[in-house]
Design an enzyme around this catalytic site. Structure first.
Site, short mmCIF file in Angstrom:
data_model
loop_
_atom_site.label_atom_id
_atom_site.label_comp_id
_atom_site.label_asym_id
_atom_site.label_seq_id
_atom_site.Cartn_x
_atom_site.Cartn_y
_atom_site.Cartn_z
N LEU A 137 0.82 -1.22 0.00
CA LEU A 137 0.00 0.00 0.00
C LEU A 137 0.86 1.27 0.00
O LEU A 137 0.39 2.33 -0.37
CB LEU A 137 -0.95 0.00 1.21
CG LEU A 137 -2.04 -1.09 1.19
CD1 LEU A 137 -2.80 -1.10 2.51
CD2 LEU A 137 -3.00 -0.89 0.02
N HIS A 173 6.71 -9.86 4.77
CA HIS A 173 6.63 -8.55 4.12
C HIS A 173 6.39 -7.45 5.17
O HIS A 173 7.09 -6.44 5.20
CB HIS A 173 5.50 -8.58 3.08
CG HIS A 173 5.17 -7.25 2.45
ND1 HIS A 173 5.13 -7.07 1.09
CD2 HIS A 173 4.81 -6.05 2.99
CE1 HIS A 173 4.79 -5.81 0.83
NE2 HIS A 173 4.58 -5.18 1.96
NI NI Z 1 3.94 -3.26 2.36
#
Ligand code: NI
Length: 171
Positions: free
Chosen positions: A95, A136
């Site tokens: 994002l 991540h």
């Molecule tokens: Ni990320």
């Protein structure tokens, strides 16, 4: 409950190291709710506190699909204790890096130790998408992004493109 702005590259905050929490108070519970609200509003599957500008080691994940019941998972002070030699490759998005997808190879299985929202120590063995997603998000807590897996040339060109789009949002 509120939806926060998500910081995008090249914001320097994304490169900073997030700090561990000593205890889980009302403030952290509110922060976790905000992280979920913000992640759901952006249709993401994971979000780290640093992405809304808070340098605390907190992240949230929800891998449920559109038709399923929500499955919110929150992790405080997460640490990867073990990883498998076997790896898997997923095309990852972030994002904080709009419209960018990068194939990344990571350990297929990982074991994560963390504190839950009630302040209890937990252990979770993850496989598949959950494993990749947690790795991540954990990278975010150490200031690492998926574009750091690329060469400097490719990384710079992605950042340049995103910066341009930000200046001319209509294009
Ligand atoms: Ni990320």
């Amino acid at each position: 409950m509120s939806i926060k702005d998500i910081i995008t590259v090249p914001n320097e905050t994304l490169k900073k190291i997030s700090q561990p929490l000593e205890k889980v108070s009302t403030n952290e519970k509110k922060l976790i709710n905000d992280l979920f609200d913000t992640m759901y509003a952006s249709k993401g599957i994971g979000l780290a506190a640093v992405q809304i500008g808070v340098l605390k080691r907190i992240l949230v994940v929800d891998l449920s699909t559109k038709d399923e019941k929500r499955d919110p998972l929150s992790f405080i002070n997460p640490i990867i204790k073990k990883v498998s030699n076997e790896t898997s490759i997923y095309e990852e998005g972030c994002l904080s890096i709009p419209d960018t997808f990068i194939e990344i190879e990571r350990p297929k299985i990982c074991e994560v130790e963390y504190v839950d929202i009630n302040g209890e120590k937990k252990n979770l063995k993850c496989d598949g998408l959950l494993s990749t997603c947690l790795q991540h998000e954990l990278n975010h807590l150490d200031g690492q992004l998926i574009i750091d897996h690329l060469s400097k040339l490719k990384r710079d060109s992605i950042i340049k493109k995103i910066s341009k789009t930000k200046k001319n949002p209509d294009r």
